[in-house]
Design an enzyme around this catalytic site. Structure first.
Site: not given
Lengths: 453, 498
Positions: B215-219
């Site tokens: 999810g957004s942690t991959f940003k």
């Protein structure tokens, strides 16, 4: 009966008896030294077990050594007193095998703390040595036994029949059990039968050898002398069927065939014996489920593993021998106890094989071989046919028994329950084996003493 | 008669020869085959006849051995079994070994030839070495904080020391007590069946063996790629991204949970986790650079051993631009283990230098002498140091002003990133709450801990699932535990145990 124109037994026997030997050295000193070595070896094994298991000398080492030493010395004194010309190897071999057996049983007791067998075995060994001393002291001349041939066979049959009235233990009806006290009468019957066979054949061997009809190349005996032989064969099969004890019946029959051959020199007898034995064995092997399963186990020792039931006793025994390899794991460090039931009796050799290795096992076999060889030597030196046949019979009992049980636990032949002479747990067996050694000592003494008795 | 006696003697001699030959067959020729039979218990007996070496955390053994007096004599025991199970695994007489118990089995069981005093010594003497000990990198306080923070919810925590790659915490819940599997009893079999039938999969090590959509942690990875590739040069410049964003070549539109993502700067977009901005950034960076950056962080590597193997985290390199947009916000085929995401945070915290994570500090013989120490693992540059500095700034902003405020620690600088990952067919599954972060105490020169937390929400709290709400407090507790330990050691002057 007198076709060959000779009198009964004795005359013929003298015909091919060697000329009386010159008086042989007594060699009691050698015997004493060997006995001391046997005792020391046993104590060494005992200490070895303690050191391997607990890093300490076992507390009873001194007592054990002293006990065994005293027994052996008493036996030695009896021999020195009453049978000074006896073969000096017989007694030390007995002491060493018995001592080694005690060590192995003591070692296995460590794995089964709730079920100690070594103390009882020591008591039985004492009784055995006691019987040895009694026989050596009291039986001045072994030929006296000839007179009691029919008493012996009657007693032997009685001993064989008694266990039929007692409950079967693990499939074999060979025990007489009263409370916790149990004996195996078949063991004693072996010696009695050997005496009977020797006496009967010594008396009738010429009739057996020369009488009867000739069919092709086989000299068949007359019906009159055939009777007792058929009776013995029936007894063997009876033992097999009624007591489900393949080993003992094999032993009896083997003993009889060997003695018959030695007494008459007729290979025809061996052929007849083998045919009868094979017929009996094959029939029983197919018909009797207990025996049949033993044959199946022998052919496929790992079948139970493939069936998912885990290894059977024979498989565990083979694992134990294999784990020993050439030099063994060392006393006290093997896992032959995995065999489970009968590990101290029928399967005792597996412990020797695992912990002493192929070399140790071969040494044990050679001890037996030496014992048998000394017995045969006494037979060759003996001057009376009864003595010769008795020595051959007793030695053959040891040889056949070792072969049947050792071959069984190593997968050479189908496994049949039998005690490894001197090594295995079992009072009746130890006492019987001491009696065998005592009789061999007597025959050997008579043979080696220079002047004819 | 003499001749016949001799014949009989020869017959007996033949019997003896047969016995000896057969004994040689069994004991020498066929012995290897019998020894190797799976039904032969001797190897097992030898293996369990001595106490197994121990696994140590912070100088104290978290394992032990119990003398049962049975054939298989020693059984494994565990102190705090469920808490350390993802590290130790189990050592069962019936079911084998897993994780450290498996990876270090030779050493723990004593079979490792390195334990012998002299080469070939044991081959000659037949002796067996006592089992050696395994000293782990785990920080007991951090492990406890993570375990208690998860509090039995489905999830996992991985924490790493950024400068070295030492794994400080590795937790997976719901867990199990490995001691219940140690023996070969019927009770062990029942436990084994129960654990395997449990739909919550307590024996699954979610920290290393399971991958989640990050999810957004991959940003963090996408931002690193964008900055390194020069797609974004100024954190505060507008990114000219629409809201909603139509994925290239499709009619699928992407929206945000937060408002104000249209034309947001990278800083704002990172702090408020704008999907639209990062999907477009990923598409702008291109599949080659995105894949290169992800792989530099450790994605698509199935060879990682810590020393037990870690599941492969994936970033799909055969994607079209629309899929790349989704992949860049941690969806589509992008999947990561919690340990992988901790490695991402650690690489940022360590100035762009990533170190391979490891769990075993050193191994010892029973007497305490060293068998092997974890050598300094090579580091490799994931991104330029300047990019790392900018990313640290972004991550700090998330905690100070953005979605990660729950992770803030007084007296420390904390950088983080939240994530709430959709999954399942049509995103029907309960979302995963993520938080990745690092922390530097005010007295420290460099960040001391990087952590990744994932919590699998239950259907009941579906509405409130968010990385900042569920996962960030756990990450904070773990970071506090590590920083507290560092501070304490600094105060007492104690030399750390590594």
């Amino acid at each position: 009966m007198t076709k060959a124109g000779t009198g009964p037994g004795l005359t013929v026997a003298q015909a091919d008896t060697p000329a009386p030997a010159a008086q042989l050295p007594r060699r009691r000193g050698v015997e004493l030294a060997l006995i001391l070595m046997a005792v020391l070896l046993s104590v060494f094994g005992y200490c070895n077990v303690g050191l391997a298991r607990h890093d300490a000398l076992p507390p009873g080492a001194a007592g054990y050594g002293a006990g065994l030493g005293v027994l052996a010395l008493l036996a030695h004194l009896a021999v020195r007193l009453r049978a000074p010309y006896a073969d000096p190897l017989l007694l030390p071999i007995g002491v060493l095998l018995n001592g080694l057996g005690l060590v192995l049983i003591y070692r296995l007791d460590l794995e089964t703390p709730g079920d100690r067998a070594a103390p009882a075995q020591l008591v039985w060994s004492t009784l055995g040595v006691g019987l040895f001393i009694v026989v050596v002291l009291l039986l001045r001349d072994h030929r006296v036994l000839q007179r009691y041939a029919y008493v012996c066979v009657a007693a032997a049959l009685a001993l064989l029949i008694v266990p039929i009235f007692f409950p079967a233990v693990n499939g074999a009806r060979i025990w007489v059990r009263i409370e916790d006290f149990s004996i195996q009468p078949g063991e004693f019957a072996k010696v009695l039968l050997a005496v009977f066979f020797a006496a009967y054949l010594a008396a009738n061997r010429s009739a057996l050898a020369y009488a009867g009809r000739r069919v092709w190349r086989l000299q068949l005996p007359t019906g009159r002398v055939l009777g007792p032989i058929v009776a013995v064969w029936l007894v063997s099969v009876g033992v097999l069927v009624l007591e489900r004890d393949l080993g003992t019946s094999l032993l009896f029959f083997g003993l009889f065939v060997v003695l018959l051959y030695v007494a008459t020199g007729r290979t025809g007898w061996i052929a007849v014996g083998l045919v009868l034995a094979s017929l009996g064995a094959v029939a029983v092997g197919w018909l009797e489920p207990h025996v049949h399963s033993r044959v199946e186990d022998w052919l496929h020792p790992f079948a139970s593993i493939e069936a998912g039931d885990g290894p059977g006793q024979l498989a565990q025994s083979l694992f134990a021998f294999a784990a020993g390899g050439v030099t063994g794991t060392g006393l006290g460090l093997g896992h032959s106890v995995l065999i489970g039931f009968a590990v101290k009796s029928d399967f005792i050799l597996a412990t020797a094989g695992e912990e002493l290795g192929f070399l140790g096992l071969t040494a044990v076999f050679l001890l037996y071989g030496l014992l048998v060889e000394r017995g045969y030597r006494a037979a060759l030196a003996a001057r009376d046919p009864f003595g010769r046949l008795l020595a051959v019979g007793l030695s053959s009992i040891v040889a056949l028994q070792v072969f049947v049980i050792a071959g069984g636990v190593t997968g050479l032949i189908p496994l049949t329950g039998m005690a490894m002479p001197f090594l295995a747990q079992g009072g009746s067996s130890v006492v019987t084996n001491w009696a065998i050694v005592a009789l061999l000592i007597r025959v050997s003494h008579a043979a080696r003493r220079g002047t004819p008795a | 008669m003499t001749r016949h006696i001799r014949h009989a003697a020869v017959f007996c001699a033949l019997l003896l020869v047969a016995l000896v030959v057969n004994a040689a067959r069994v004991q020498i020729v066929q012995a290897p085959q019998y020894d190797g039979n799976p039904a032969n218990r001797r190897p097992d007996i030898a293996r369990y006849q001595q106490p197994r070496g121990d696994i140590l955390v912070g100088g104290k053994a978290v394992t032990g051995s119990r003398d049962t007096g049975e054939h298989l004599r020693f059984e494994r025991t565990y102190a705090n079994g469920p808490m350390y199970a993802p590290v130790t695994g189990f050592a069962s007489q019936a079911y084998g070994t897993t994780f450290l118990e498996h990876a270090e089995d030779g050493l723990l069981s004593g079979a490792d030839p390195m334990l012998a005093p002299l080469p070939l010594w044991n081959d000659v003497t037949g002796a067996q070495n006592p089992g050696g000990d395994v000293v782990t990198t785990i920080d007991g306080a951090a492990q406890r904080a993570a375990f208690e923070g998860l509090d039995g919810r489905k999830g996992a925590v991985a924490a790493i020391e950024p400068a070295t790659g030492r794994i400080l915490a590795l937790v997976s819940t719901p867990s199990y007590d490995p001691q219940l599997l140690s023996g070969n009893s019927a009770a062990a079999a029942r436990t084994w069946n129960r654990l395997n039938d449990d739909p919550d999969k307590p024996m699954l090590n979610r920290a290393v063996s399971r991958t989640y959509p990050p999810g957004s942690t991959f940003k963090v990875v996408t931002a690193a790629a964008a900055l390194d590739a020069g797609v974004v040069r100024d954190l505060d410049a507008p990114t000219r991204s629409p809201d909603p964003y139509t994925l290239p070549g499709t009619r699928t539109t992407l929206t945000n949970e937060a408002d104000g993502c249209r034309d947001a700067s990278l800083r704002e977009a990172f702090e408020w986790s704008c999907n639209t901005v990062f999907a477009k950034l990923g598409a702008d960076v291109g599949v080659a650079d995105m894949t290169a950056m992800a792989e530099a962080f450790g994605f698509n590597d199935d060879g990682l051993r810590v020393p037990f193997p870690v599941a492969r985290s994936t970033f799909d390199s055969s994607v079209d631009r629309a899929q790349l947009g989704l992949a860049s916000i941690g969806q589509y085929n992008t999947r990561a283990t919690p340990l992988q995401m901790a490695t991402v945070a650690a690489a940022v915290a360590n100035g762009g230098q990533a170190r391979s994570p490891y769990l075993v500090e050193r191994t010892l013989r029973a007497g305490g002498s060293l068998v092997a120490a974890a050598g300094s693992r090579p580091s490799h540059e994931v991104m330029r140091p300047s990019t790392a500095a900018l990313l640290k700034e972004l991550m700090t902003g998330v905690v100070e002003r953005g979605t990660g405020s729950n992770a803030a620690i007084p007296g420390a600088t904390v950088g983080g990133k939240t994530g709430t990952a959709q999954h399942g067919v049509g995103n029907s599954g309960t979302p995963y709450a993520w938080f990745v972060s690092w922390a530097r105490g005010d007295g420290d020169l460099e960040p001391k801990v990087a952590v990744a937390v994932v919590v699998e929400g239950s259907a009941a709290d579906r509405g409130g699932i968010s990385g900042g709400g569920l996962a960030a407090p756990i990450a904070r507790a773990v970071m506090e535990a590590v920083l507290g330990g560092v501070r304490q050691r600094a105060l007492t002057g104690e030399v750390p145990d590594w």
